[in-house]
Design an enzyme around this catalytic site. Structure first.
Site, PDB file in Angstrom:
ATOM      1  N   ARG A   1      -0.985  10.828   4.937  1.00  0.00           N
ATOM      2  CA  ARG A   1      -1.618  11.403   6.116  1.00  0.00           C
ATOM      3  C   ARG A   1      -2.636  12.438   5.666  1.00  0.00           C
ATOM      4  O   ARG A   1      -2.373  13.207   4.746  1.00  0.00           O
ATOM      5  CB  ARG A   1      -0.558  12.032   7.025  1.00  0.00           C
ATOM      6  CG  ARG A   1       0.393  11.005   7.609  1.00  0.00           C
ATOM      7  CD  ARG A   1       1.391  11.623   8.577  1.00  0.00           C
ATOM      8  NE  ARG A   1       2.255  10.588   9.122  1.00  0.00           N
ATOM      9  CZ  ARG A   1       3.409  10.220   8.577  1.00  0.00           C
ATOM     10  NH1 ARG A   1       3.812  10.805   7.455  1.00  0.00           N
ATOM     11  NH2 ARG A   1       4.147   9.257   9.112  1.00  0.00           N
TER      12      ARG A   1
ATOM     13  N   GLU B   1      -3.574   3.605   2.126  1.00  0.00           N
ATOM     14  CA  GLU B   1      -3.769   3.700   3.575  1.00  0.00           C
ATOM     15  C   GLU B   1      -3.843   5.164   3.966  1.00  0.00           C
ATOM     16  O   GLU B   1      -2.874   5.912   3.794  1.00  0.00           O
ATOM     17  CB  GLU B   1      -2.606   3.025   4.308  1.00  0.00           C
ATOM     18  CG  GLU B   1      -2.654   3.140   5.815  1.00  0.00           C
ATOM     19  CD  GLU B   1      -1.401   2.617   6.486  1.00  0.00           C
ATOM     20  OE1 GLU B   1      -0.391   2.368   5.795  1.00  0.00           O
ATOM     21  OE2 GLU B   1      -1.414   2.464   7.721  1.00  0.00           O
TER      22      GLU B   1
ATOM     23  N   GLU C   1      -2.763  10.673 -10.397  1.00  0.00           N
ATOM     24  CA  GLU C   1      -2.717  10.487 -11.853  1.00  0.00           C
ATOM     25  C   GLU C   1      -3.847   9.542 -12.247  1.00  0.00           C
ATOM     26  O   GLU C   1      -4.039   8.487 -11.621  1.00  0.00           O
ATOM     27  CB  GLU C   1      -1.367   9.870 -12.251  1.00  0.00           C
ATOM     28  CG  GLU C   1      -1.219   9.582 -13.722  1.00  0.00           C
ATOM     29  CD  GLU C   1       0.136   8.969 -14.041  1.00  0.00           C
ATOM     30  OE1 GLU C   1       0.933   8.726 -13.123  1.00  0.00           O
ATOM     31  OE2 GLU C   1       0.387   8.728 -15.229  1.00  0.00           O
TER      32      GLU C   1
ATOM     33  N   HIS D   1       0.844  -1.205   0.000  1.00  0.00           N
ATOM     34  CA  HIS D   1       0.000   0.000   0.000  1.00  0.00           C
ATOM     35  C   HIS D   1       0.876   1.251   0.000  1.00  0.00           C
ATOM     36  O   HIS D   1       2.088   1.178   0.222  1.00  0.00           O
ATOM     37  CB  HIS D   1      -0.931   0.030   1.220  1.00  0.00           C
ATOM     38  CG  HIS D   1      -0.246  -0.041   2.547  1.00  0.00           C
ATOM     39  ND1 HIS D   1      -0.174  -1.190   3.293  1.00  0.00           N
ATOM     40  CD2 HIS D   1       0.425   0.909   3.264  1.00  0.00           C
ATOM     41  CE1 HIS D   1       0.501  -0.953   4.400  1.00  0.00           C
ATOM     42  NE2 HIS D   1       0.876   0.305   4.416  1.00  0.00           N
TER      43      HIS D   1
ATOM     44  N   HIS E   1       2.992  10.988  -6.835  1.00  0.00           N
ATOM     45  CA  HIS E   1       1.540  10.880  -7.002  1.00  0.00           C
ATOM     46  C   HIS E   1       1.078   9.435  -6.807  1.00  0.00           C
ATOM     47  O   HIS E   1       1.878   8.506  -6.806  1.00  0.00           O
ATOM     48  CB  HIS E   1       1.130  11.362  -8.402  1.00  0.00           C
ATOM     49  CG  HIS E   1       1.807  10.637  -9.522  1.00  0.00           C
ATOM     50  ND1 HIS E   1       2.871  11.164 -10.244  1.00  0.00           N
ATOM     51  CD2 HIS E   1       1.589   9.404 -10.059  1.00  0.00           C
ATOM     52  CE1 HIS E   1       3.261  10.297 -11.153  1.00  0.00           C
ATOM     53  NE2 HIS E   1       2.506   9.220 -11.062  1.00  0.00           N
TER      54      HIS E   1
ATOM     55  N   ASN F   1      -4.394  11.503  12.139  1.00  0.00           N
ATOM     56  CA  ASN F   1      -3.971  11.751  13.514  1.00  0.00           C
ATOM     57  C   ASN F   1      -5.001  12.638  14.193  1.00  0.00           C
ATOM     58  O   ASN F   1      -5.350  13.703  13.645  1.00  0.00           O
ATOM     59  CB  ASN F   1      -2.587  12.429  13.533  1.00  0.00           C
ATOM     60  CG  ASN F   1      -1.476  11.458  13.152  1.00  0.00           C
ATOM     61  OD1 ASN F   1      -1.284  10.447  13.825  1.00  0.00           O
ATOM     62  ND2 ASN F   1      -0.788  11.734  12.063  1.00  0.00           N
TER      63      ASN F   1
HETATM   64  C1  LIG Z   1      -0.818  -0.684   9.498  1.00  0.00           C
HETATM   65  C2  LIG Z   1       0.471  -0.370   8.783  1.00  0.00           C
HETATM   66  O1  LIG Z   1       0.211  -0.362   7.385  1.00  0.00           O
HETATM   67  C3  LIG Z   1       1.032   0.973   9.123  1.00  0.00           C
HETATM   68  O2  LIG Z   1       1.470   1.713   8.252  1.00  0.00           O
HETATM   69  S1  LIG Z   1       1.099   1.425  10.792  1.00  0.00           S
HETATM   70  C4  LIG Z   1       2.592   2.448  10.767  1.00  0.00           C
HETATM   71  C5  LIG Z   1       2.598   3.448  11.863  1.00  0.00           C
HETATM   72  N1  LIG Z   1       1.505   4.384  11.722  1.00  0.00           N
HETATM   73  C6  LIG Z   1       1.199   5.223  12.731  1.00  0.00           C
HETATM   74  O3  LIG Z   1       1.758   5.182  13.818  1.00  0.00           O
HETATM   75  C7  LIG Z   1       0.094   6.219  12.422  1.00  0.00           C
HETATM   76  C8  LIG Z   1       0.141   7.430  13.327  1.00  0.00           C
HETATM   77  C9  LIG Z   1       1.452   8.207  13.274  1.00  0.00           C
HETATM   78  N2  LIG Z   1       1.331   9.377  14.132  1.00  0.00           N
HETATM   79  C10 LIG Z   1       1.768   8.676  11.858  1.00  0.00           C
HETATM   80  O4  LIG Z   1       1.330   9.778  11.494  1.00  0.00           O
HETATM   81  O5  LIG Z   1       2.434   7.904  11.123  1.00  0.00           O
HETATM   82  C11 LIG Z   1       3.935   4.169  11.796  1.00  0.00           C
HETATM   83  O6  LIG Z   1       4.928   3.598  12.160  1.00  0.00           O
HETATM   84  N3  LIG Z   1       3.957   5.400  11.240  1.00  0.00           N
HETATM   85  C12 LIG Z   1       5.231   6.088  11.066  1.00  0.00           C
HETATM   86  C13 LIG Z   1       5.466   6.336   9.591  1.00  0.00           C
HETATM   87  O7  LIG Z   1       6.464   7.011   9.271  1.00  0.00           O
HETATM   88  O8  LIG Z   1       4.659   5.862   8.770  1.00  0.00           O
HETATM   89 NI    NI Z   2       1.294   1.160   6.306  1.00  0.00          NI
END
Ligand SMILES: C[C@@H](O)C(=O)SC[C@H](NC(=O)CC[C@H](N)C(=O)O)C(=O)NCC(=O)O
Ligand code: NI
Length: 146
Positions: A9, A62, A123, A5, A80, A66
């Site tokens: 954010r 995904e 795209e 995936h 993209h 937050n």
């Molecule tokens: C489920 C799996 O596909 C993930 O990507 S979980 C990864 C994890 N995500 C988070 O902690 C979400 C909240 C965090 N505050 C954020 O904005 O990423 C993670 O390790 N994220 C860090 C990253 O750099 O992706």
């Molecule tokens: Ni992920």
């Protein structure tokens, strides 16, 4: 190895889901609420990928939301997301009718670009069309009319 995936954010989960699902046609296949981390993950897949995405968790988009307000500056390193559609003109017309700017109209009939509410570039490629020449839009003498 296989692709799973792409995570982006999002600042407003409802606005992003309205864009990616209602307008763009992706479907939510699973969601994860994390009370401790104070975030929500929503996994989306395109219609033709749904069976595989549900059973093999790929390919997906995904969305990470937050709960505590954060501003995300658009990383120049991110390019993209790309999706193939059955009818690029109908897809773009529906998006435009719902207030989405077609940043790069499908004048050549096979490629268009729009942006999500968070400014993520998307795209849109016409199914069955050859991959377009990698020419910058402006250099093709295009003014945006299509
Ligand atoms: C489920 C799996 O596909 C993930 O990507 S979980 C990864 C994890 N995500 C988070 O902690 C979400 C909240 C965090 N505050 C954020 O904005 O990423 C993670 O390790 N994220 C860090 C990253 O750099 O992706
Ligand atoms: Ni992920």
């Amino acid at each position: 190895m296989r692709y799973l995936h792409t995570m982006v954010r999002v600042k407003d989960l409802d606005a992003s889901l309205a864009f990616y699902t209602t307008l763009f046609g992706l479907e939510e296949i699973r969601r994860h609420e994390n009370e401790k981390g104070r975030f929500t993950l929503v996994f989306l897949a395109a219609r033709d990928d749904l069976d595989r995405a549900r059973s093999e968790k790929a390919p997906c988009l995904e969305l990470t939301y937050n709960w505590d307000t954060e501003d995300y500056s658009g990383g120049r390193n991110f390019g993209h997301l790309a999706y193939e559609v059955d009818d690029i003109y109908a897809t773009c017309q529906n998006l435009m009718d719902n207030g989405v700017t077609i940043n790069r109209p499908p004048r050549d009939g096979n490629m268009a670009f729009v942006r999500s509410p968070d400014g993520i570039s998307i795209e849109i490629l016409q199914k069955g069309s050859p991959l377009p020449a990698a020419e910058p839009w402006a250099s093709m003498g295009n003014t945006g009319a299509w």
